[in-house]
Design a protein around this motif. Sequence first.
Motif, short mmCIF file in Angstrom:
data_model
loop_
_atom_site.label_atom_id
_atom_site.label_comp_id
_atom_site.label_asym_id
_atom_site.label_seq_id
_atom_site.Cartn_x
_atom_site.Cartn_y
_atom_site.Cartn_z
N LEU A 1 -7.78 -7.46 1.29
CA LEU A 1 -8.65 -5.94 0.62
C LEU A 1 -10.68 -6.71 1.83
CD1 LEU A 1 -7.98 -4.41 -2.70
CD2 LEU A 1 -7.50 -3.73 -0.01
N ASP B 1 5.49 2.73 1.93
CA ASP B 1 4.81 1.20 2.09
C ASP B 1 4.26 0.93 2.83
OD1 ASP B 1 5.16 2.91 -0.81
OD2 ASP B 1 6.49 1.06 -1.68
N PHE C 1 1.15 -1.24 -0.86
CA PHE C 1 -0.15 0.22 -0.25
C PHE C 1 1.04 0.95 0.01
CE2 PHE C 1 -2.69 -3.69 1.86
CZ PHE C 1 -3.81 -3.03 1.29
N ARG C 2 0.75 2.05 -0.94
CA ARG C 2 1.41 3.10 -1.49
C ARG C 2 1.17 4.74 -0.73
NH1 ARG C 2 5.90 3.81 -6.15
NH2 ARG C 2 7.10 2.36 -3.93
N LEU C 3 0.60 5.13 0.31
CA LEU C 3 0.21 6.08 0.88
C LEU C 3 -1.33 5.73 0.97
CD1 LEU C 3 2.00 9.11 -0.89
CD2 LEU C 3 2.29 8.52 0.90
N GLY C 4 -1.32 4.47 1.17
CA GLY C 4 -3.01 3.95 1.98
C GLY C 4 -3.27 3.34 0.09
N ARG C 5 -3.54 3.56 -0.63
CA ARG C 5 -3.75 3.06 -2.10
C ARG C 5 -2.90 1.73 -2.74
NH1 ARG C 5 -4.29 6.67 -7.23
NH2 ARG C 5 -5.76 7.60 -5.46
N VAL C 6 -3.23 0.43 -3.14
CA VAL C 6 -2.99 -0.67 -3.11
C VAL C 6 -2.63 -0.81 -4.23
CG1 VAL C 6 -5.50 -1.99 -3.65
CG2 VAL C 6 -3.35 -3.33 -2.93
N GLY C 7 -1.48 -1.77 -4.47
CA GLY C 7 -0.64 -1.19 -6.04
C GLY C 7 -1.23 -3.42 -6.42
#
Length: 369
Positions: free
Chosen positions: A128, A83, A62-68
């Motif tokens: 998630l 991360d 999770f980079r700044l709260g956003r999943v990749g």
Amino acid sequence: MFSKSYTLLPQGDCPKTPGLFVDPESFTQRGPHKGFSLNNASPMSLKTTSLTVPNYQRIVAFRLGRVGPPKGPGIVLVLPLIDQWQRVDLRTRAFNIPPSQVITLDGGELLVGADIQFRIWNPVMSILSVQDLNASTRMTAQKAMTYLLAKRTVREIQTQRVKLGEYLVTDINEMTRPWGLEVDRVELALGSVLKAPEQSPSAPLTMPPAVPGLEGLTDPIQQLAMHFLGGIQQPQQEDCITFTDELSSAAQTVMATPRSVEELLDAVKLLLSEALVHQVGACFQFDVSSEDGQHHNYFVDLSQGSGAAGAGSLCREPDVTLSMSDSDLLAMFQGVLRPFSAYTSGRLKIQGDIDTAMKLEELIKLLKK
């Protein structure tokens, strides 16, 4: 309006006092001045962390709260403080549902458990979609098993275990696929029958055959006449139910229960053959612990010749070493305790290849015949 006139600042040289983000040492030097900001920082000052990911794992970051997308296998670079990452294991895992009481469609009650194998096919969805994946999967599998068996009779449960396991795989996957999890196999473990099934009230009543010469009389009068006239007594046969297992085509007879490990080895020696050695092709070492704390070693060699079994250790390195108690060993070879259930519950410890250890079921099947 103002007591003093406005004074212009000098445009040539900078002020003599350093600013808030200016290095005091570089302030006395001529030339452009650089502040301590991220724009002036070197890219190498933000050090990255490298992770080694094996083939059976993936990294979900999770980079700044956003999943990749999942990363790996190989070397994965993550940024500290930016991360947040988590490892996900993609290998097949297993758990068992302890025997629980199930009320069947015909009013019977029996204990039924299950051994379940599952794996994660989507690492991102497994993180998630659900908070505790293991606990949610256990609860879902137990609920699906109870719901399915409640619609079956005792006879159907005991004779269609494999088919009911396939139905459970389909039912559980419908609920767990959105979680990124897939169930591969479900094997039911049947326990004892706590309550016999009730007779169906809708079953047709069978009338006794009419006595020759007394066809016109009612049934009570026929019975009274047979009592006084010495009528022919009809042989009475007790109702019985025969259960057959779909895994075996022939009827199975229960062998005499061995009371010790030595008696069990004597029974195993009678079953050794070249066909069994060709089918199994492995040697097993048993580290058995008794109730008084003593440890004994036994072996079953099914790798060469006609096989061998006895007390002590093998002359060579065994393929699999199994550690368990003497009571669990007797229960496993009598068919009461399945090897896979003993392994998942922690009662059986295996050192070596698990698939090779599960080949002991071929020997257990011969002991049950």
